[in-house]
Scaffold this motif. Sequence first.
Motif, PDB file in Angstrom:
ATOM      1  N   MET A   1      -0.461 -27.124 -19.650  1.00  0.00           N
ATOM      2  CA  MET A   1      -0.825 -25.956 -18.841  1.00  0.00           C
ATOM      3  C   MET A   1       0.127 -24.802 -19.143  1.00  0.00           C
ATOM      4  SD  MET A   1      -1.207 -25.634 -14.696  1.00  0.00           S
ATOM      5  CE  MET A   1      -1.666 -24.074 -13.972  1.00  0.00           C
ATOM      6  N   VAL A   2      -0.452 -23.640 -19.381  1.00  0.00           N
ATOM      7  CA  VAL A   2       0.352 -22.465 -19.699  1.00  0.00           C
ATOM      8  C   VAL A   2       0.809 -21.808 -18.409  1.00  0.00           C
ATOM      9  CG1 VAL A   2       0.389 -20.240 -20.857  1.00  0.00           C
ATOM     10  CG2 VAL A   2      -0.935 -22.128 -21.835  1.00  0.00           C
ATOM     11  N   GLU A   3       2.103 -21.610 -18.282  1.00  0.00           N
ATOM     12  CA  GLU A   3       2.657 -20.954 -17.102  1.00  0.00           C
ATOM     13  C   GLU A   3       3.112 -19.543 -17.467  1.00  0.00           C
ATOM     14  OE1 GLU A   3       5.763 -23.275 -15.471  1.00  0.00           O
ATOM     15  OE2 GLU A   3       4.452 -24.982 -14.930  1.00  0.00           O
ATOM     16  N   VAL A   4       2.780 -18.608 -16.609  1.00  0.00           N
ATOM     17  CA  VAL A   4       3.139 -17.203 -16.795  1.00  0.00           C
ATOM     18  C   VAL A   4       4.038 -16.792 -15.651  1.00  0.00           C
ATOM     19  CG1 VAL A   4       2.295 -14.844 -17.017  1.00  0.00           C
ATOM     20  CG2 VAL A   4       0.953 -16.724 -17.974  1.00  0.00           C
ATOM     21  N   THR A   5       5.225 -16.366 -15.969  1.00  0.00           N
ATOM     22  CA  THR A   5       6.160 -15.919 -14.945  1.00  0.00           C
ATOM     23  C   THR A   5       5.834 -14.495 -14.515  1.00  0.00           C
ATOM     24  OG1 THR A   5       7.741 -15.087 -16.567  1.00  0.00           O
ATOM     25  CG2 THR A   5       7.925 -17.414 -15.924  1.00  0.00           C
ATOM     26  N   PHE A   6       6.444 -14.092 -13.397  1.00  0.00           N
ATOM     27  CA  PHE A   6       6.212 -12.738 -12.891  1.00  0.00           C
ATOM     28  C   PHE A   6       6.775 -11.692 -13.856  1.00  0.00           C
ATOM     29  CE2 PHE A   6       7.687  -9.042 -10.471  1.00  0.00           C
ATOM     30  CZ  PHE A   6       6.490  -8.630  -9.904  1.00  0.00           C
ATOM     31  N   ASP A   7       7.920 -11.981 -14.455  1.00  0.00           N
ATOM     32  CA  ASP A   7       8.513 -11.028 -15.391  1.00  0.00           C
ATOM     33  C   ASP A   7       7.631 -10.841 -16.634  1.00  0.00           C
ATOM     34  OD1 ASP A   7      10.655 -10.700 -13.707  1.00  0.00           O
ATOM     35  OD2 ASP A   7      11.887 -12.242 -14.708  1.00  0.00           O
ATOM     36  N   GLN A   8       7.038 -11.939 -17.125  1.00  0.00           N
ATOM     37  CA  GLN A   8       6.146 -11.814 -18.265  1.00  0.00           C
ATOM     38  C   GLN A   8       4.894 -11.006 -17.913  1.00  0.00           C
ATOM     39  OE1 GLN A   8       5.535 -15.978 -19.136  1.00  0.00           O
ATOM     40  NE2 GLN A   8       7.060 -15.970 -20.787  1.00  0.00           N
ATOM     41  N   LEU A   9       4.343 -11.270 -16.742  1.00  0.00           N
ATOM     42  CA  LEU A   9       3.150 -10.532 -16.312  1.00  0.00           C
ATOM     43  C   LEU A   9       3.454  -9.046 -16.160  1.00  0.00           C
ATOM     44  CD1 LEU A   9       0.210 -10.548 -15.372  1.00  0.00           C
ATOM     45  CD2 LEU A   9       1.028 -11.064 -13.059  1.00  0.00           C
ATOM     46  N   GLN A  10       4.606  -8.738 -15.574  1.00  0.00           N
ATOM     47  CA  GLN A  10       4.983  -7.323 -15.415  1.00  0.00           C
ATOM     48  C   GLN A  10       5.205  -6.670 -16.774  1.00  0.00           C
ATOM     49  OE1 GLN A  10       7.686  -5.622 -12.251  1.00  0.00           O
ATOM     50  NE2 GLN A  10       9.109  -5.632 -13.982  1.00  0.00           N
ATOM     51  N   GLY A  11       5.805  -7.382 -17.708  1.00  0.00           N
ATOM     52  CA  GLY A  11       6.013  -6.829 -19.042  1.00  0.00           C
ATOM     53  C   GLY A  11       4.707  -6.519 -19.735  1.00  0.00           C
ATOM     54  N   TRP A  12       3.719  -7.398 -19.598  1.00  0.00           N
ATOM     55  CA  TRP A  12       2.416  -7.139 -20.202  1.00  0.00           C
ATOM     56  C   TRP A  12       1.728  -5.945 -19.536  1.00  0.00           C
ATOM     57  CZ3 TRP A  12       0.844 -12.982 -19.782  1.00  0.00           C
ATOM     58  CH2 TRP A  12       1.555 -13.712 -20.753  1.00  0.00           C
ATOM     59  N   LEU A  13       1.861  -5.843 -18.230  1.00  0.00           N
ATOM     60  CA  LEU A  13       1.196  -4.750 -17.519  1.00  0.00           C
ATOM     61  C   LEU A  13       1.772  -3.388 -17.898  1.00  0.00           C
ATOM     62  CD1 LEU A  13       0.668  -6.230 -13.930  1.00  0.00           C
ATOM     63  CD2 LEU A  13      -1.071  -5.731 -15.645  1.00  0.00           C
ATOM     64  N   ILE A  14       3.105  -3.289 -17.927  1.00  0.00           N
ATOM     65  CA  ILE A  14       3.695  -1.993 -18.244  1.00  0.00           C
ATOM     66  C   ILE A  14       3.463  -1.631 -19.717  1.00  0.00           C
ATOM     67  CG2 ILE A  14       5.421  -2.199 -16.428  1.00  0.00           C
ATOM     68  CD1 ILE A  14       7.467  -2.938 -18.537  1.00  0.00           C
ATOM     69  N   THR A  15       3.400  -2.625 -20.591  1.00  0.00           N
ATOM     70  CA  THR A  15       3.124  -2.352 -22.000  1.00  0.00           C
ATOM     71  C   THR A  15       1.727  -1.776 -22.184  1.00  0.00           C
ATOM     72  OG1 THR A  15       4.582  -4.168 -22.648  1.00  0.00           O
ATOM     73  CG2 THR A  15       3.056  -3.364 -24.307  1.00  0.00           C
ATOM     74  N   PHE A  16       0.825  -2.144 -21.307  1.00  0.00           N
ATOM     75  CA  PHE A  16      -0.546  -1.647 -21.403  1.00  0.00           C
ATOM     76  C   PHE A  16      -0.800  -0.433 -20.510  1.00  0.00           C
ATOM     77  CE2 PHE A  16      -4.653  -1.708 -19.197  1.00  0.00           C
ATOM     78  CZ  PHE A  16      -5.491  -1.389 -20.253  1.00  0.00           C
ATOM     79  N   LEU A  17      -0.256  -0.436 -19.294  1.00  0.00           N
ATOM     80  CA  LEU A  17      -0.620   0.556 -18.298  1.00  0.00           C
ATOM     81  C   LEU A  17      -0.133   1.953 -18.663  1.00  0.00           C
ATOM     82  CD1 LEU A  17      -1.846   1.251 -15.555  1.00  0.00           C
ATOM     83  CD2 LEU A  17       0.342   0.657 -14.497  1.00  0.00           C
ATOM     84  N   TRP A  18       1.123   2.102 -19.031  1.00  0.00           N
ATOM     85  CA  TRP A  18       1.658   3.438 -19.287  1.00  0.00           C
ATOM     86  C   TRP A  18       1.014   4.121 -20.492  1.00  0.00           C
ATOM     87  CZ3 TRP A  18       7.280   1.362 -18.318  1.00  0.00           C
ATOM     88  CH2 TRP A  18       7.474   1.239 -16.944  1.00  0.00           C
ATOM     89  N   PRO A  19       0.797   3.437 -21.629  1.00  0.00           N
ATOM     90  CA  PRO A  19       0.028   4.096 -22.698  1.00  0.00           C
ATOM     91  C   PRO A  19      -1.408   4.409 -22.285  1.00  0.00           C
ATOM     92  CG  PRO A  19       1.198   2.183 -23.539  1.00  0.00           C
ATOM     93  CD  PRO A  19       1.316   2.136 -22.055  1.00  0.00           C
ATOM     94  N   PHE A  20      -1.980   3.538 -21.457  1.00  0.00           N
ATOM     95  CA  PHE A  20      -3.347   3.761 -20.990  1.00  0.00           C
ATOM     96  C   PHE A  20      -3.449   5.053 -20.184  1.00  0.00           C
ATOM     97  CE2 PHE A  20      -6.571   3.147 -17.648  1.00  0.00           C
ATOM     98  CZ  PHE A  20      -7.698   2.991 -18.436  1.00  0.00           C
TER      99      PHE A  20
END
Length: 263
Positions: A1-20
């Motif tokens: 099972m793949v586990e995603v931490t909160f820090d990883q999720l936040q990193g993915w969001l900011i990498t996508f959200l701000w350029p968007f």
Amino acid sequence: MVEVTFDQLQGWLITFLWPFVRLTAFLMAAPLWGHSSVPRQAKISLALVLAIVISPTLPPLPAVPIVSWASLGIMVEQMLIGIAIGLVMRVVLAVVMAAGEYISLQMGLGFATFFAPDLGASSMVLSRFLYMITLLLLLAFNGHLIVIEILANSFTTLPIGMGGFNPDAFVMLARYGSTIFSAGLLLALPVVASLLIINLSLGILNRAAPQLTIFSIGFPMTLTVGLILLMVLMLDLGRYLEGLFSRGFVFMQELIAMMAPLG
């Protein structure tokens, strides 16, 4: 099972959200993609695809929580950058509309107007005709691809979270608005000057021979000559617009470089 931490999720969001946010602001402000006939879903989808493509090439992002006042400030910063770049293209397209209005007034077509939904006001028919030709030539010259490339490169010159702007850049953008009048008048000058000479000649003829009905022959003459001059103008319109687009792209790059904070 793949586990995603909160820090990883936040990193993915900011990498996508701000350029968007920067890409969406640009697509909303640019004249081609921001046209009212383009569905909002298409604009958001295009910004989504571009953000996914550009995100892996971004320089290191600031370690800022996505739900914070600092993150909100970064979003506003990205919106200003996208809108500024889009306004440059809008100024370039406004040059042709201004030229069409100058020509229409001299030809006597000032009454030939209709409501333009994308502008929210009435526009002259000749201006809209030249505007649509300019949009088609922009696509033919691959100008839309060049603009997207400049926008993608702006993330290197203006990295996300740079912390401020050079205020001279906005003064530079405001002064660039004078291009609407200078370049528009330059484009319309051959037709406007010729029609002005005809109107002056008709005025002199009216004084010399008052029995002639100038109003009955003046309008058909100016309209006919204006249409002929427009046909001649179309022969060189592509070369003029190519130079206008090139100067707009160069200014766009200079504006991006100017917006970088001092020191």
